[in-house]
Enzyme design. Structure first.
Site, PDB file in Angstrom:
ATOM      1  N   GLU A 130       3.739  -4.506  12.758  1.00  0.00           N
ATOM      2  CA  GLU A 130       2.750  -3.430  12.594  1.00  0.00           C
ATOM      3  C   GLU A 130       1.671  -3.996  11.698  1.00  0.00           C
ATOM      4  OE1 GLU A 130       0.487  -0.909  11.133  1.00  0.00           O
ATOM      5  OE2 GLU A 130       2.176  -0.024  10.049  1.00  0.00           O
ATOM      6  N   CYS A 148      -3.505   1.384   6.845  1.00  0.00           N
ATOM      7  CA  CYS A 148      -3.837   0.845   8.173  1.00  0.00           C
ATOM      8  C   CYS A 148      -4.391   1.920   9.090  1.00  0.00           C
ATOM      9  CB  CYS A 148      -2.606   0.191   8.799  1.00  0.00           C
ATOM     10  SG  CYS A 148      -1.175   1.273   8.929  1.00  0.00           S
ATOM     11  N   ASN A 162       0.804  -1.230   0.000  1.00  0.00           N
ATOM     12  CA  ASN A 162       0.000   0.000   0.000  1.00  0.00           C
ATOM     13  C   ASN A 162       0.837   1.280   0.000  1.00  0.00           C
ATOM     14  OD1 ASN A 162       0.685  -0.767   2.667  1.00  0.00           O
ATOM     15  ND2 ASN A 162      -0.919   0.546   3.501  1.00  0.00           N
TER      16      ASN A 162
END
Length: 468
Positions: free
Chosen positions: A193, A227, A98
């Site tokens: 993460e 995210c 992303n």
């Protein structure tokens, strides 16, 4: 690690100019490979990384500087202690598609400056972006210090099996859990993460126009494939109608392919489609947008008014351009609902009451809380980016990231000329007397007991010096 820190910083500082001089090339590649708007690619993945390089190359010597440990000169005569941050060794870096330039650089730059070697596995969806990131360091590093391992999940698994010293992973919760298990079996530390289900809490005293614009950007930037995307909005009932009306109007103004790019993968677009369909079937009211034709990646920015939270759209990470809005009675309900999620990466609070906002922020589980803004702090190199729960507990950016990329080593130097230490052999009744007398002197007895113990200590020390 053999290269002096100042020289490491001098070499890696050159990456900044290379990055900036290739800004148009990088933005064009990200547009082709990920579907990002050109402007978004430049603003999110080029310019912040120039700041990142400045921050780390300027501050790394001070951040890695050894620190003294205070030792009691009476209890530990002639001794000095220091803590040094040592590199972990070989860092395996596994990153998603992303933000395929920004996310890798946030670890590669400080990891190299700290003296580590890095094996970088970019997403198989964005291999060209991964190769470009590595090319920024061409000719600046010793051979083998930065290597690229292209491929799918099997390559990531092989990296873990290869005996690396740290795994840094950004990606899905499911994959993160598999990596955590594999690394635990090998006692390899991890920095994970993972996903997010970030909420925006919009209070009745907010600047409504700013809140609406900020929420729309926070939900739809990078087509929601972030995210830190806003995937839940909790708005107080008093302003709910006006806020929702403005959000819908602003969403309808967004231009496909200009303001909001296409989704990157058909697989992710299908996940978003399924979640949206389930929410509508459960009674959600579609206010803007809607799912495109099956197989299309141009997913319109979509706004829904939702009442039920027992739907995948509110419980799972969506990672797409869908914004559910829920009306709540007050801030208390919004905080409770936000904290009920198993994700806890970032939350934004929208209000003019800053003192109240800080009090509410302290009650949130999220690793990052922003007031009257959202999501952009991942680009701040001096600010930690971290979460809890299913969002993982890894840390990128800020000096706190060095806790992941280095390990503390303690060095003790003893210049005492004594033949031995008080606590060395032989263990004798005199040593026992000293131990318990010291306990009383240091607070284990009242005033008179301490005085008596001190007298006892003087006599016992004299006997111990004679070897008794």
């Amino acid at each position: 690690a053999e290269v002096p820190i100042a020289e490491r910083a001098q070499r890696i500082a050159k990456v900044k100019r290379r990055l900036l001089s290739r800004a148009e090339e990088i933005a064009a590649l990200l547009h082709r490979e990920c579907g990002k708007p050109i402007e978004e690619a430049a603003l999110a993945e080029v310019l912040p990384n120039a700041d990142l390089i400045d921050y780390w190359t300027v501050s790394i010597e001070e951040l890695l500087d050894e620190s003294p440990v205070d030792l009691d000169p009476i209890a530990y005569p002639g001794k000095a202690g220091r803590i040094r941050r040592e590199p972990r060794g070989v860092v395996a870096l596994i990153t998603p598609w992303n933000y395929p330039v920004a996310i890798p650089l946030r670890t590669i730059v400080p990891a190299l400056l700290a003296g580590n070697a890095v094996v970088f596995k970019p997403s198989e969806v964005t291999p060209r972006s991964g190769a470009l990131v590595a090319s920024l360091f061409d000719g600046l590093l010793p051979d083998g210090v930065l290597a690229v391992a292209q491929g799918g999940g099997d390559v990531g698994a092989a990296l873990i099996d290869a005996g690396v010293d740290l795994v840094v992973f950004t990606g899905s919760v499911a994959t993160g859990k598999k990596i955590a298990v594999a690394c635990a079996e090998r006692l390899v530390p991890t920095s994970l993460e993972l996903g997010g289900k970030d909420s925006a809490i919009v209070l009745g005293d907010c600047d409504l126009e700013r809140a609406a614009r900020g929420v729309v950007w926070g939900a739809f930037t990078n087509a929601g494939q972030n995210c830190a995307s806003i995937e839940r909005v909790y708005v107080e009932q008093a302003i709910a109608d006006r806020f929702i009306e403005r959000v819908v109007a602003l969403t309808r103004q967004l231009r496909a392919g200009v303001d909001v790019g296409a989704m990157t993968t058909a697989q992710q677009a299908e996940i978003v489609r399924r979640q949206l369909a389930a929410a509508v079937a459960d009674g959600a009211e579609l206010l803007a947008g809607g799912a495109p034709e099956p197989g299309a990646l141009a997913f319109p920015p979509t706004v829904l008014k939702v009442e039920r939270e027992d739907t995948p759209l509110l419980r799972e990470e969506t990672f797409g351009p869908v914004l559910p809005v829920l009306v709540v009675k007050d801030a208390e309900e919004a905080i409770a609902r936000t904290n009920a999620s198993r994700f806890a990466l970032t939350t934004s609070l929208w209000t003019r009451g800053y003192e109240r906002a800080h009090a509410l922020a302290r009650r949130l589980r999220s690793g990052v809380v922003t007031i009257n803004n959202h999501g952009f702090t991942g680009a701040l190199p001096g600010a930690p980016w971290t979460g809890t729960g299913d969002s993982g507990s890894g840390i990128t950016s800020s000096p706190h990231a060095l806790a992941e990329l280095t390990r503390p080593r303690f060095y003790l130097e003893d210049r005492s000329r004594a033949k031995g230490e008080l606590w060395w052999y032989p263990y004798t009744p005199t040593l026992r007397t000293i131990a318990f007398a010291m306990a009383r002197v240091r607070g284990g007895a009242g005033w008179s007991g301490r005085v008596g113990a001190l007298v006892e200590l003087v006599a016992a020390f004299a006997r111990r010096l004679l070897g008794r």
